[in-house]
Design a protein around this motif. Structure first.
Motif, PDB file in Angstrom:
ATOM      1  N   ALA A  52      15.609  58.114  42.223  1.00 43.13           N
ATOM      2  CA  ALA A  52      16.685  57.152  42.505  1.00 43.13           C
ATOM      3  C   ALA A  52      16.517  56.497  43.874  1.00 43.13           C
ATOM      4  CB  ALA A  52      18.033  57.846  42.418  1.00 43.13           C
ATOM      5  N   LYS A  53      15.637  57.028  44.718  1.00 48.04           N
ATOM      6  CA  LYS A  53      15.479  56.504  46.070  1.00 48.04           C
ATOM      7  C   LYS A  53      14.316  55.514  46.193  1.00 48.04           C
ATOM      8  CE  LYS A  53      17.554  60.558  48.264  1.00 48.04           C
ATOM      9  NZ  LYS A  53      17.399  61.685  49.210  1.00 48.04           N
ATOM     10  N   MET A  54      13.797  55.070  45.064  1.00 50.01           N
ATOM     11  CA  MET A  54      12.697  54.115  45.084  1.00 50.01           C
ATOM     12  C   MET A  54      13.227  52.687  45.189  1.00 50.01           C
ATOM     13  SD  MET A  54       9.634  55.486  44.769  1.00 50.01           S
ATOM     14  CE  MET A  54       8.500  54.526  43.774  1.00 50.01           C
ATOM     15  N   PHE A  62      21.635  50.386  47.580  1.00 51.80           N
ATOM     16  CA  PHE A  62      21.543  49.852  48.944  1.00 51.80           C
ATOM     17  C   PHE A  62      20.202  49.140  49.137  1.00 51.80           C
ATOM     18  CE2 PHE A  62      24.043  53.900  50.372  1.00 51.80           C
ATOM     19  CZ  PHE A  62      25.144  53.487  49.645  1.00 51.80           C
ATOM     20  N   LEU A  63      19.128  49.784  48.673  1.00 48.81           N
ATOM     21  CA  LEU A  63      17.790  49.222  48.855  1.00 48.81           C
ATOM     22  C   LEU A  63      17.631  47.917  48.072  1.00 48.81           C
ATOM     23  CD1 LEU A  63      15.782  52.565  48.451  1.00 48.81           C
ATOM     24  CD2 LEU A  63      16.395  51.434  50.601  1.00 48.81           C
ATOM     25  N   THR A  65      20.520  43.643  58.557  1.00 52.11           N
ATOM     26  CA  THR A  65      21.504  44.615  59.043  1.00 52.11           C
ATOM     27  C   THR A  65      21.734  45.725  58.022  1.00 52.11           C
ATOM     28  OG1 THR A  65      23.266  43.141  58.228  1.00 52.11           O
ATOM     29  CG2 THR A  65      22.692  43.013  60.580  1.00 52.11           C
ATOM     30  N   LEU A  66      21.680  45.391  56.730  1.00 48.46           N
ATOM     31  CA  LEU A  66      21.827  46.424  55.704  1.00 48.46           C
ATOM     32  C   LEU A  66      20.651  47.389  55.745  1.00 48.46           C
ATOM     33  CD1 LEU A  66      23.138  47.753  53.277  1.00 48.46           C
ATOM     34  CD2 LEU A  66      22.183  45.957  51.817  1.00 48.46           C
ATOM     35  N   PHE A 113      31.662  54.434  51.942  1.00 51.33           N
ATOM     36  CA  PHE A 113      32.414  54.168  53.172  1.00 51.33           C
ATOM     37  C   PHE A 113      31.488  54.176  54.381  1.00 51.33           C
ATOM     38  CE2 PHE A 113      34.212  56.473  56.873  1.00 51.33           C
ATOM     39  CZ  PHE A 113      34.846  55.379  57.460  1.00 51.33           C
ATOM     40  N   TYR A 114      30.637  55.190  54.472  1.00 50.00           N
ATOM     41  CA  TYR A 114      29.778  55.279  55.659  1.00 50.00           C
ATOM     42  C   TYR A 114      28.733  54.168  55.682  1.00 50.00           C
ATOM     43  CZ  TYR A 114      31.859  59.484  57.499  1.00 50.00           C
ATOM     44  OH  TYR A 114      32.747  60.374  58.072  1.00 50.00           O
ATOM     45  N   LEU A 115      28.227  53.779  54.522  1.00 52.64           N
ATOM     46  CA  LEU A 115      27.313  52.642  54.502  1.00 52.64           C
ATOM     47  C   LEU A 115      28.022  51.398  55.015  1.00 52.64           C
ATOM     48  CD1 LEU A 115      26.126  50.003  52.757  1.00 52.64           C
ATOM     49  CD2 LEU A 115      24.530  51.574  53.857  1.00 52.64           C
ATOM     50  N   ALA A 116      29.275  51.183  54.572  1.00 55.21           N
ATOM     51  CA  ALA A 116      30.050  50.026  55.035  1.00 55.21           C
ATOM     52  C   ALA A 116      30.278  50.087  56.546  1.00 55.21           C
ATOM     53  CB  ALA A 116      31.389  49.973  54.296  1.00 55.21           C
ATOM     54  N   LYS A 117      30.566  51.255  57.055  1.00 54.56           N
ATOM     55  CA  LYS A 117      30.817  51.432  58.493  1.00 54.56           C
ATOM     56  C   LYS A 117      29.560  51.106  59.303  1.00 54.56           C
ATOM     57  CE  LYS A 117      31.396  55.434  61.564  1.00 54.56           C
ATOM     58  NZ  LYS A 117      32.169  54.951  62.708  1.00 54.56           N
TER      59      LYS A 117
END
Length: 736
Positions: free
Chosen positions: A559-561, A603-604, A628-629, A657-661
């Motif tokens: 899932a992290k690819m 996210f990726l 920035t992402l 939430f933490y990704l948004a922060k």
């Protein structure tokens, strides 16, 4: 306004979307980027097939067909989350759920009795298996572990099970009378229309597929797996597993290979329970209970049979007399043979290799295993990994290199495009592929029950694949290895085209190799043990297999690819990782309101989607969002904000939430766009001030059952309530 299409899919990825999409929309809107959704879930695709039976409120457009057309255009910017690759049991379960929700849908007809039922089955067959990917993948695949993810895995290596030099775990495969050994290929010299016909020994020719268009330079393959030798092979392997005292398991792809592999799966069950089918096979068939749907489906239907108890007793006796079966869930008695879609080879084999070569036995403990992969096309790659681990021990994620992949999948390439050209043969005879002039271009002798299939691979897709491989080799400096076997008919045809395409490209200073899959695996394993990277350049099925195998060893999960599909039409498709464990995540959410799904893949994919949009449209703010992402994702990993493993830790919603922060802070402090920085400054400050409250609200809901109103089609209002439980976070997002 620039536009990104975000897909609504199934299971845990869909639930995660309810939490993450509002964040995406708020951030994108601030930068002038529009985000739209399209429902390509299994339930949504089913509903779209029957508009005439549904009310206006229930009607859904065929979003998959729409996106398929969009994928051929330069404007395409599609973020694709994992779908259910629906097996027949899953399809039937989804239909039943939709019926209970008030959708007037017909039952799936196993044996259509008339034209109306044949039409119903044809519509349902359009959505089963991996119906989505061949439509959207109008380009080849570039899958790799981003540097931030690889660095995190090296700093925080996941656990790998130890290997013993006397491990009895092995892979067994037919090697003869299978798809690999019977394959024949031809390269079309000009555009044409082909016909596939079956000529029985004692009857008139039957058209299996008419008007199959092909292009000049297209590679056409045909092959057959013979059922009688398959049954003999399976009987030998059952006895071997019993004699060696190891678990018996079968590893297929009954989802993507939605015609052939359920039939093979059914044959495994028929051979394992040979005595049961000899005595009760007619009763089971009369009741519509087919082994192709798995042992679980048969067991579930026995209560309706007058002799169901006797059949159940015979099944239990066969299990007791046979080799011990590998288990999907030993606590619940779910075996390797219960559900065709439970044990998918590209996920199950890496999991076994990661766990010391073990699978779970009926006793709930780990054991050595005989892994049965009937077709020999790619089985050897897993044996090569097992042999390497037996000799050298487990791989070390802290030091091992990486194996990114460039995969040939554009325009339904190779086996995954074979569904509409795969047939179970009714009698002894011949299957022929005939060109427009009436000439036979490919032909096989066949017997009753054999599985025959044809595949297509277009020249433009192959040449684009070669170009992408050279591009990645140039960008990384790593060797690029084409996994092609000159002794296999299809691969031999590809080698000629690859060699020609490479001659037209600038390869000076690059290391480009062409090796058979087993040789390529051995070459890659030697390098990753030295910490060196190697680009695997493979066909469509190996793309699936390797982009689970290596990430699971390197990163602990596929899932992290990062999965980018540069579309042939100039657009971009950005995929977000695998969904193999998604069903268990949904079960946990419903039971205790905890979603362990890891959205790192989202996210990726989102970052490269913004980057692509910026390049195509000139939207500078989209590039700021991408940069920035990307930095925020690095912070997210360093701060270890992925979902925890147990209640009381943050789950998928807390990760969002933490990704948004972190993303807000990166936007507030970047200097490329002062106006954008000012817009996010107050928002970032608000998230900081409310962090404790937000986390408390997210944790407070854990531990109790969650009602989402459905598995295949959750209720929108209920699911939004479950997946957005922090009023403080919701109110903050509203300020953007």
């Amino acid at each position: 306004m620039a536009k990104i299409i975000y897909t609504l899919t199934d299971e845990a990825p869909l639930l995660a979307t309810y939490s993450f999409l509002p964040i995406i929309e708020a951030f994108a809107r601030t930068a002038g980027v529009e985000v739209e959704t399209r429902d390509i879930s299994l339930a949504g695709r089913i509903i779209a097939q029957f508009p005439e039976r549904l009310s206006a409120e229930q009607h859904l457009d065929d979003a998959l067909a729409e996106l398929g057309e969009l994928a051929t255009t330069p404007e395409a910017n599609i973020i694709k989350l994992p779908n259910i690759s629906a097996s027949i049991p899953q399809l039937k379960a989804a239909i039943k759920e939709l019926q209970t929700q008030g959708y007037d849908l017909p039952d799936y007809p196993d044996e259509p009795a008339d034209d109306a039922e044949r039409d119903i089955r044809e519509r349902y067959d359009r959505v089963k298996g991996s119906a989505v990917n061949p439509v959207l993948r109008e380009g080849n695949s570039d899958r790799r572990a981003p540097l931030s993810v690889k660095n995190y895995a090296r700093k925080h290596p996941h656990r790998m099970g130890a290997w013993s030099s006397d491990s009895k775990t092995n892979v067994v495969t037919m090697g003869v009378d299978d798809f690999r050994s019977n394959e024949k290929s031809v390269v079309m010299q000009h555009a044409d229309s082909l016909t596939i016909e079956f000529v029985p020994d004692d009857g008139e020719p039957q058209i299996l597929r008419a008007d199959l268009p092909v292009l000049e330079g297209e590679v056409i393959d045909a092959t057959v797996l013979r059922v009688a030798p398959l049954r003999e092979f399976l009987a030998v392997q059952l006895q071997r597993a019993k004699d060696e005292g190891i678990l018996f398991s079968v590893h297929l792809k009954a989802t993507m290979m939605k015609v052939s592999d359920p039939i093979i799966f059914g044959q495994v069950i028929r051979v394992f329970f040979r005595d049961v089918f000899e005595q009760y096979g007619a009763d089971l068939a009369a009741a519509g209970l087919t082994p192709n749907d798995g042992l679980g489906s048969i067991l579930a239907g026995l209560d309706a049979l007058p002799n169901g108890a006797a059949i159940k007793s015979a099944i239990d006796q066969a299990i007791a007399d046979g080799p011990e079966l590998a288990m999907v869930d030993s606590d619940r008695g779910i075996t390797n043979l219960h559900v065709p879609s439970d044990v998918i080879v590209d996920a199950s084999m890496p999991a076994m290799i990661r766990t010391s070569g073990h699978m779970w036995g009926p006793d709930g403990a780990e054991h050595d295993t005989l892994a049965v992969i009937p077709d020999s096309s790619y089985a050897g790659i897993y044996q090569a990994v097992i042999d390497d681990c037996r000799a050298n021990g487990a791989f070390d994620p802290a030091t091992m290199g990486s194996v990114p992949n460039v995969g040939l999948m554009a325009q339904k390439a190779e086996e995954y495009g074979s569904h509409d050209k795969t047939f179970q043969i009714p009698a002894t005879g011949r299957v022929r592929v005939v060109n427009g002039a009436g000439e036979t271009v490919l032909e096989h002798a066949v017997s009753a029950g054999d599985i025959w299939r044809a595949c297509q691979t277009k020249d433009v897709a192959i040449r684009d694949w070669v170009k992408l491989a050279v591009t990645r080799a140039r960008a990384t400096g790593a060797p690029a290895v084409f996994w092609l076997d000159p002794t296999r008919s299809h691969d031999a045809a590809l080698i000629d085209i690859v060699t020609d395409a490479l001659a037209e490209l600038d390869t000076d200073g690059l290391q480009i190799e062409i090796l058979s899959p087993v040789e390529a695996m051995q070459f890659s394993l030697e390098r990753i043990r030295r910490g060196e990277d190697t680009i695997s350049v493979t066909g469509n099925v190996l793309r699936d297999y390797l982009t689970d195998l290596f990430p699971i060893m390197e990163l602990g999960t596929s899932a992290k690819m990062l999965s980018v599909v540069p579309l042939l039409g100039g657009g971009g498709l950005f995929e977000t990782g695998a969904g193999g464990s998604a069903p268990k995540h949904v079960q946990q959410l419903v039971q205790e309101n905890y979603l362990r799904w890891d959205s790192l893949g989202e996210f990726l994919a989102l970052a490269v989607s913004f980057e692509h949009l910026a390049a195509v449209t000139g939207n500078a703010r989209a590039q700021v969002l991408a940069d920035t992402l990307d930095r925020a994702t690095g912070t997210f990993l360093d701060e270890n904000k992925s979902p925890g493993r147990k209640l009381g830790t943050i789950d998928n919603r807390g990760s969002h939430f933490y990704l948004a922060k972190y993303w807000a802070h990166e936007l507030a402090t970047q200097q490329d766009d002062p106006e954008l920085a000012a817009a996010f400054g107050a928002f970032a400050e608000r998230l900081d001030e409310n962090e404790e409250t937000i986390v408390e609200q997210l944790l407070a809901v854990q531990g109790e059952p969650a009602d989402i109103g459905g598995y295949y089609r959750p209720d929108e209002t209920k699911t939004e309530t479950v997946m957005r439980p922090s009023s403080a976070l919701n109110e903050a997002l509203a300020t953007l």
